[in-house]
Scaffold this motif. Structure first.
Motif, PDB file in Angstrom:
ATOM      1  N   UNK A 148       2.872   2.988  -7.857  1.00 54.29           N
ATOM      2  CA  UNK A 148       2.219   1.820  -8.436  1.00 54.29           C
ATOM      3  C   UNK A 148       0.746   1.730  -8.049  1.00 54.29           C
ATOM      4  N   UNK A 149       0.363   2.454  -7.013  1.00 53.91           N
ATOM      5  CA  UNK A 149      -1.046   2.437  -6.610  1.00 53.91           C
ATOM      6  C   UNK A 149      -1.845   3.498  -7.347  1.00 53.91           C
ATOM      7  N   UNK A 169       5.577   0.447 -15.190  1.00 55.33           N
ATOM      8  CA  UNK A 169       5.671  -0.024 -13.809  1.00 55.33           C
ATOM      9  C   UNK A 169       5.752  -1.542 -13.826  1.00 55.33           C
ATOM     10  N   UNK A 170       6.615  -2.111 -12.990  1.00 49.73           N
ATOM     11  CA  UNK A 170       6.815  -3.561 -13.014  1.00 49.73           C
ATOM     12  C   UNK A 170       7.347  -4.054 -11.677  1.00 49.73           C
ATOM     13  N   UNK A 171       6.915  -5.261 -11.291  1.00 44.28           N
ATOM     14  CA  UNK A 171       7.459  -5.980 -10.133  1.00 44.28           C
ATOM     15  C   UNK A 171       7.870  -7.359 -10.608  1.00 44.28           C
ATOM     16  N   UNK A 172       9.133  -7.713 -10.375  1.00 39.87           N
ATOM     17  CA  UNK A 172       9.618  -9.056 -10.706  1.00 39.87           C
ATOM     18  C   UNK A 172      10.330  -9.628  -9.482  1.00 39.87           C
ATOM     19  N   UNK A 173       9.637 -10.557  -8.793  1.00 42.99           N
ATOM     20  CA  UNK A 173      10.200 -11.246  -7.626  1.00 42.99           C
ATOM     21  C   UNK A 173      10.484 -12.716  -7.947  1.00 42.99           C
ATOM     22  N   UNK A 174      10.556 -13.055  -9.224  1.00 35.21           N
ATOM     23  CA  UNK A 174      10.643 -14.457  -9.632  1.00 35.21           C
ATOM     24  C   UNK A 174      11.996 -15.082  -9.274  1.00 35.21           C
ATOM     25  N   UNK A 193       0.805  -1.219   0.000  1.00 38.12           N
ATOM     26  CA  UNK A 193       0.000   0.000   0.000  1.00 38.12           C
ATOM     27  C   UNK A 193       0.835   1.264   0.000  1.00 38.12           C
ATOM     28  N   UNK A 194       2.113   1.169   0.393  1.00 33.00           N
ATOM     29  CA  UNK A 194       2.942   2.373   0.482  1.00 33.00           C
ATOM     30  C   UNK A 194       3.628   2.729  -0.831  1.00 33.00           C
ATOM     31  N   UNK A 223      -1.976  -6.611  -2.575  1.00 31.70           N
ATOM     32  CA  UNK A 223      -1.333  -6.448  -3.877  1.00 31.70           C
ATOM     33  C   UNK A 223      -2.304  -5.853  -4.901  1.00 31.70           C
ATOM     34  N   UNK A 224      -3.599  -6.025  -4.646  1.00 34.29           N
ATOM     35  CA  UNK A 224      -4.610  -5.458  -5.535  1.00 34.29           C
ATOM     36  C   UNK A 224      -4.670  -3.948  -5.497  1.00 34.29           C
TER      37      UNK A 224
END
Length: 784
Positions: free
Chosen positions: A495-496, A599-604, A490-491, A616-617
């Motif tokens: 991205x929000x 914007x992107x998140x990659x934690x794979x 949320x912070x 995450x929504x």
């Protein structure tokens, strides 16, 4: 008595001075020229112009009740009342220049500016009748066709700006007679391939900007015999061959030279050292090679990107070095880090990326850390640790050391880089915990730790992770572990937030106002080369593009305003574009430019486990989410359906269970999803989005059903329309052939039966006599 006499004496002096100044003022008034108002013929011509360009523009205020010399954009000669200047910048005129335009009735015009006025069509021949013009600016319109030959009549022309149109033709034909030009800008047009012939006749030329055309041929040697020449830009043409300055002027004033984006080859000639006032040189994107002459290290800006340079000549004494921009990226250097770079105490941009520099990164970089804004060492062979040189690097905005062989821990002093926007250490051997301390860097947009040996948890319970303005985070291919607390996402404000849709694509880039100005004129012209902004007033000896001057303020572009005095510390606004590589829709993709709304998140490929939090929504502005190859459990969050900007989702190779949320099918931008190798169950949701996915996106989920339809669609594709036509053609032909046969055969059989019946009935005896007489009887008997 003495005091009184002194008082009388002083009063007499005052009275004498009063009458002296009064008499002087009277004489000055008699000697002053009579001020004339606008002439009637000039006013009528201006009103014609207003009628030509009807609309909501500055001419709306023009009317007969006022003196036309006071009208917006109009300047008159104080003595004759003739209109000598017409100025419109960024005014929507929305018309073409007519051959009989009222403009051409203003025969005493000395300056005509119709810049960025949405003019279209061809430049009329009659423009050449304005023989008194010394300044003409038609930049940034939609003008087409050739520059009329009548331009040769404007022999008094000193400043000509035609930049940013669609003009064509040959240079030698259009401008051959304009030998008194001081500044010429025809950049970003369609002038035809051809040589720049003998330029030595342009004795007064100071600025020549022809970039972004189709000029070709060898290096225009004759140009550099002009001693007054100061600024030259040939970028983005098709010049080829070696660089040859020939018999250059020994008193050359050249201070800016751009030959970028051509096909020049060979080495840089040593004769370039004779340009003693040269400050900025751009030779990027050519086919040049060999060693870089040491004399060039005294410049303020040197750009040699995308060539084949392999070494350096002996550097001159660098204790007075003023280099603020040094770009050597994408060449063939194979040597240790040049230690003499640490002498560049004014350096703001250092780019050595995409070479084969080797050895360690020297600690002496701390000597240049304070002014440094970009440090790019990407894709070399540097080894050892990344030295802790960032204590004073408070202005550093981009650090890229990716794709080297660096090891150890990230320097703790990176926290001092308070303006850091971009940090990329991908593809090294760093072994460290997640740098959560960098979460306080409020400008950090991009953080890439991919393919290292980072370990430990990414999040800590009851600890704010920070990174409020992060847009891209890639920590894939590491050894991170742990769970995700419920509300950490949320912070991440960037991205929000849903980014508004822009008409054009804007990329992440830096624009640097370089310091150590070398002369005021060069600062203005250099800014113009990159921005196209033009000075609305003459300054010094002539018009200097780049600035609008009003009172003590100066406007650079249309939205940046600074004080005049502050310009002394500026030289130019220099663009620097970021690049990176991430997994994009399942494929390693190199982004040479990064969109601002990306914007992107990659934690794979880590060891994260536990539940993916519903928070995450909240990331409604996120476009790419990759959590694959971890150990996440529980259900796929229903809140993913709230991520309305999402384009790609990869949750494969985890231990997720439950059903795939049906509402994901409502995400209008989502084009790629992957749920393979989990423990999902139930039906694959119906809908166009799910049915359009590849079969492999749902594989290895034993309790998931509805896969057959997708796999059949995937492996047995529907025939293309052309194939359908080819298949159906024989069937159609066969049907047509049977129909034709039936049409022909049916009536024939019918007619034959009728005629036969008639003959047998009415001519039976004749028929028997003709066809049955003397015919042997055939008896078929059984054998004995």
């Amino acid at each position: 008595m003495m005091i009184r006499s002194q008082s009388y004496s002083f009063s007499g002096i005052v009275v004498t001075l009063y009458f002296f100044f009064l008499f002087s003022f009277f004489l000055h008034t008699l000697a002053s020229p009579t001020l004339h108002r606008c002439r009637h013929d000039q006013r009528n011509a201006l009103l014609e112009i207003k009628h030509e360009f009807m609309g909501d523009n500055d001419m709306i205020s023009w009317n007969k009740s006022s003196d036309c010399c006071s009208w917006v954009g109009v300047t008159c000669d104080a003595r004759s009342g003739q209109v000598i200047s017409l100025y419109f910048d960024s005014v929507s005129l929305n018309n073409s220049l007519k051959p009989n335009s009222g403009i051409f009735k203003l025969q005493y015009l000395q300056s005509l500016t119709l810049r960025d006025c949405n003019l279209y069509g061809e430049i009329p021949f009659s423009l050449g009748t304005l023989s008194h013009l010394t300044m003409l600016d038609l930049s940034f319109n939609r003008l087409v066709g050739q520059v009329p030959s009548s331009f040769g009549n404007m022999t008094k022309l000193r400043y000509l700006f035609l930049r940013g149109n669609k003009l064509s033709g040959k240079f030698s034909v259009s401008f051959a007679n304009l030998t008194k030009l001081i500044q010429l800008d025809i950049s970003d047009n369609y002038f035809e391939p051809g040589h720049l012939h003998d330029m030595s006749r342009f004795h007064n030329l100071e600025v020549l900007l022809v970039r972004g055309n189709s000029f070709s041929g060898p290096f225009p040697t004759s140009l550099f015999t002009i001693p007054s020449l100061q600024t030259v830009s040939f970028g983005g043409n098709n010049f080829r061959g070696p660089i040859d300055f020939g018999n250059m002027s020994l008193s050359s004033r050249l201070n800016f030279l751009s030959l970028a984006d051509n096909k020049f080859d060979g080495p840089i000639p040593e004769s370039i050292s004779k340009f003693l006032k040269l400050m900025e040189l751009d030779l990027s994107n050519n086919k040049l090679g060999g060693k870089v002459p040491g004399c060039l290290l005294r410049l303020a800006s040197l750009k040699l990107s995308h060539n084949s340079f392999s070494g350096f000549g002996k550097p001159e004494v660098l204790d007075q070095a003023i280099m603020d921009e040094f770009r050597l990226d994408s060449n063939s250097f194979q040597e240790p880090f040049p230690q003499w770079i640490c002498e560049f105490r004014s350096l703001e941009i250092l780019d050595l990326s995409n070479n084969s520099f080797n050895g360690s990164i020297p600690p002496c970089l701390r000597n240049i850390a304070y002014p440094l804004q970009v440090l790019n060492l990407r894709n070399n062979n540097f080894s050892g640790i990344l030295p802790d040189v960032f204590l004073n690097a408070t202005g550093l905005r981009a650090l890229d050391v990716s794709r080297n062989r660096l090891e150890g821990k990230l320097p703790k002093t990176l926290i001092n880089c308070t303006y850091m926007e971009f940090l990329n250490v991908e593809g090294n051997q760093f072994k460290d915990k997640f740098p959560s301390r960098l979460g306080i860097l409020q400008f950090l947009n991009v953080l890439i730790l991919r393919s290292n040996q980072f370990y430990g948890p990414l999040f800590h319970d009851h600890v704010d992770i920070g990174f409020l303005y992060l847009k891209v985070i890639d920590v894939s291919h590491n050894d991170f572990t742990g769970t995700f607390p419920a509300f950490d996402f949320s912070s991440w404000l960037q991205m929000t937030t849903l980014n508004p849709t822009n008409d054009g694509v804007i990329y992440m880039e830096y624009s640097f106002l370089m310091n150590d100005v070398h002369n005021f004129q060069n600062a203005i012209i250099y800014i113009y080369i990159f921005t196209g902004d033009f000075c609305k007033k003459s300054f010094g000896s002539g018009y200097y593009p780049g600035l609008t001057i009003f009172g003590p303020w100066i406007r650079i572009f249309r939205n940046v305003v600074i004080k005049k005095n502050d310009l002394i510390s500026l030289i130019t606004l220099v663009p620097y574009i970021k690049s990176m590589e991430i997994v994009h829709k399942g494929v390693d993709t190199e982004f040479e430019k990064i969109r601002r709304d990306f914007t992107a998140i990659d934690f794979s490929r880590n060891r994260f486990y536990g539940k993916i939090p519903e928070s995450i929504g909240l990331l409604k502005g996120l476009r790419f989410l990759n959590l694959s190859n971890n150990a996440f459990t529980s259900n796929v969050p229903q809140s993913l359906a709230n991520m309305t900007n999402l384009e790609a989702l990869d949750l494969s190779r985890n231990q997720l269970s439950g059903q795939i949320p049906r509402d994901l099918g409502e995400l209008s931008f989502l084009s790629t999803m992957n749920f393979a190798h989990n423990k999902l169950e139930g039906p694959i949701p119906r809908g166009a989005l799910f049915q359009s996915q590849n079969c492999s996106s749902f594989m290895d989920n034993p309790k998931l059903y509805g896969l057959d339809d997708i796999c059949i669609k995937t492996h047995v594709p529907n025939p293309r329309p052309q194939e359908l036509e080819e298949v159906s053609e024989p069937e159609e032909e066969q049907v047509i052939n049977w129909i034709a046969t039936a049409i022909a055969y049916g009536p024939g059989v019918f007619c034959g039966l009728v005629i036969g019946h008639i003959f047998i009935s009415h001519k039976h005896e004749w028929f028997m006599e003709k066809f049955c007489r003397n015919k042997p009887r055939v008896v078929i008997g059984s054998p004995r």
